[in-house]
Design a protein around this motif. Structure first.
Motif, PDB file in Angstrom:
ATOM      1  N   ILE A   1      44.626  47.535  35.035  1.00 51.16           N
ATOM      2  CA  ILE A   1      44.664  46.066  34.987  1.00 51.16           C
ATOM      3  C   ILE A   1      45.169  45.462  36.288  1.00 51.16           C
ATOM      4  O   ILE A   1      44.605  44.502  36.800  1.00 51.16           O
ATOM      5  CB  ILE A   1      45.486  45.601  33.766  1.00 51.16           C
TER       6      ILE A   1
ATOM      7  N   LYS B   1      42.789  43.272  39.357  1.00 48.34           N
ATOM      8  CA  LYS B   1      42.989  44.697  39.626  1.00 48.34           C
ATOM      9  C   LYS B   1      43.208  44.956  41.117  1.00 48.34           C
ATOM     10  O   LYS B   1      43.937  45.858  41.505  1.00 48.34           O
ATOM     11  CB  LYS B   1      41.783  45.491  39.104  1.00 48.34           C
TER      12      LYS B   1
ATOM     13  N   THR C   1      49.145  48.356  33.403  1.00 46.01           N
ATOM     14  CA  THR C   1      49.333  47.095  34.139  1.00 46.01           C
ATOM     15  C   THR C   1      49.724  47.409  35.586  1.00 46.01           C
ATOM     16  O   THR C   1      48.931  47.209  36.496  1.00 46.01           O
ATOM     17  CB  THR C   1      50.410  46.232  33.462  1.00 46.01           C
TER      18      THR C   1
ATOM     19  N   GLY D   1      48.359  40.412  32.096  1.00 48.33           N
ATOM     20  CA  GLY D   1      47.153  41.198  31.840  1.00 48.33           C
ATOM     21  C   GLY D   1      46.398  40.900  30.557  1.00 48.33           C
ATOM     22  O   GLY D   1      45.274  41.366  30.381  1.00 48.33           O
TER      23      GLY D   1
ATOM     24  N   LEU E   1      42.383  35.969  33.470  1.00 53.77           N
ATOM     25  CA  LEU E   1      43.405  36.603  34.312  1.00 53.77           C
ATOM     26  C   LEU E   1      43.659  35.830  35.597  1.00 53.77           C
ATOM     27  O   LEU E   1      44.598  36.127  36.333  1.00 53.77           O
ATOM     28  CB  LEU E   1      43.022  38.050  34.631  1.00 53.77           C
TER      29      LEU E   1
END
Ligand code: TXA
Ligand code: MG
Length: 309
Positions: A170, A268, A27, A190, A295
């Motif tokens: 992530i 990301k 993460t 995430g 996300l």
């Protein structure tokens, strides 16, 4: 990179000595210390300048170790089976006889735990006989770190050892689900909430202001790049950096989160682009509308908090 085993050996030395190190996770990077040791955990709070009432997440690699520290219920078992290791944090009831430092969970009856899915983090945990308390490796209220050099930038010489595990896959923190009562999301992150709902077969509510935070005002402002952030902007002001969701207009002050408008790719890149904009010397940043699904929820949550100042 040096041999992973020599890195783990060195990391272990620091941790056994109650020192704090930075570790990569899938993460974001974490600031890790022995979760059983008051001394280590206190050091984490001081290093981050984090208020002691805001509890930390404890990281495990073995379910049998987790069983010693908290009560596992059916919802936990279902989600664990499907998503762990991975970007999901569970809030569970802490056992009275747990060895976890009371500083970790700010003296609450509950504790937040997760199983990180990064090769180095897993190998490190496998070699330790204690779990790791690890908040995101950034100064309290600032941007999270997704590379080893971000961590260095945040803490300079104050951390003696940072393990470089490449850019976090992530890029936003884990989703937090409170499973003590009826499941409730405390932080979108995430792991997509839609995926959690599919496994639990219920609609899960999102509650962004956690009960345990005694002065919510203090924490409503978070993830800050150190310059003002405006969200849902169509046209930026002159000289303002502008983050588009997908690649569009090509101008010097224009940036984009995703080549093709994919929320996963955008997540990301989020923290690195904000960091880059700050470094380039812009004095404010505007962001276009980000789709509020998958996300995208995590991205919008971070941006909203960064814009609260
Ligand atoms: O992805 C992640 O979760 C990263 C990596 C390093 O694992 N860690 C992370 O930790 O984001 P941190 O400290 O930045 O965020 C932890 C959040 C805080 O918002 C805290 O209030 C919440 O978890 N939390 C911790 N313990 C809790 C508890 N017992 N009940 C409710 N919320 C809790
Ligand atoms: Mg954080």
């Amino acid at each position: 990179m040096k041999n992973i085993y020599s890195i783990i050996k060195k990391a272990k030395k620091y941790l056994i000595n109650n020192d704090i190190i930075a570790i990569p996770t899938e993460t974001v990077y974490g600031l890790a210390g022995n979760a059983y040791s008051d001394k280590s955990v206190k050091k984490i709070f001081l290093l981050k300048k984090r208020p002691f009432f805001n509890p930390l997440i404890v990281h495990y690699v073995r379910i049998n170790d987790l069983k010693k520290d908290c009560y596992l219920n059916d919802n936990f078992k279902k989600l664990y089976k499907k998503f762990c290791p991975g970007p999901l944090t569970f809030v569970l009831r802490k056992k009275k006889n747990s060895r976890l430092s009371n500083y970790v969970n700010a003296n609450q009856k509950t504790v937040a735990i997760r199983f990180p899915n990064h090769n180095i983090a897993k190998k490190l945990l496998q070699n330790l006989d204690f779990p790791l308390a690890a908040p995101s490796a950034n100064m309290s209220s600032k941007l999270s770190a997704v590379t080893a050099s971000d961590v260095r930038e945040e803490f300079k010489k104050k951390i003696s050892f940072i393990i470089d595990g490449g850019k976090s896959e992530i890029g936003v923190e884990s989703t937090i689900i409170d499973l003590v009562g009826k499941p409730i999301i405390l932080r979108p992150g995430g792991l997509e909430i839609e995926k959690i709902e599919k496994i639990l077969k219920i609609k899960v509510k999102i509650k962004l202001k956690s009960k345990i935070i005694r002065s919510p005002g203090q924490l409503a402002f978070h993830y800050s790049p150190g310059i003002p952030v405006r969200v849902n902007v169509k046209t930026p002001k002159k000289n303002e950096a502008f983050i588009q969701f997908s690649k569009g207009v090509n101008k010097k002050n224009y940036f984009y989160l995703s080549q093709k408008g994919n929320v996963r790719e955008a997540a990301k890149n989020l923290f690195s682009i904000l960091r880059l904009i700050k470094k380039k010397g812009y004095s404010s940043v505007a962001v276009s509308r980000i789709p509020n699904q998958g996300l995208g929820l995590a991205i919008n949550d971070r941006l909203k908090k960064a814009s609260n100042r």
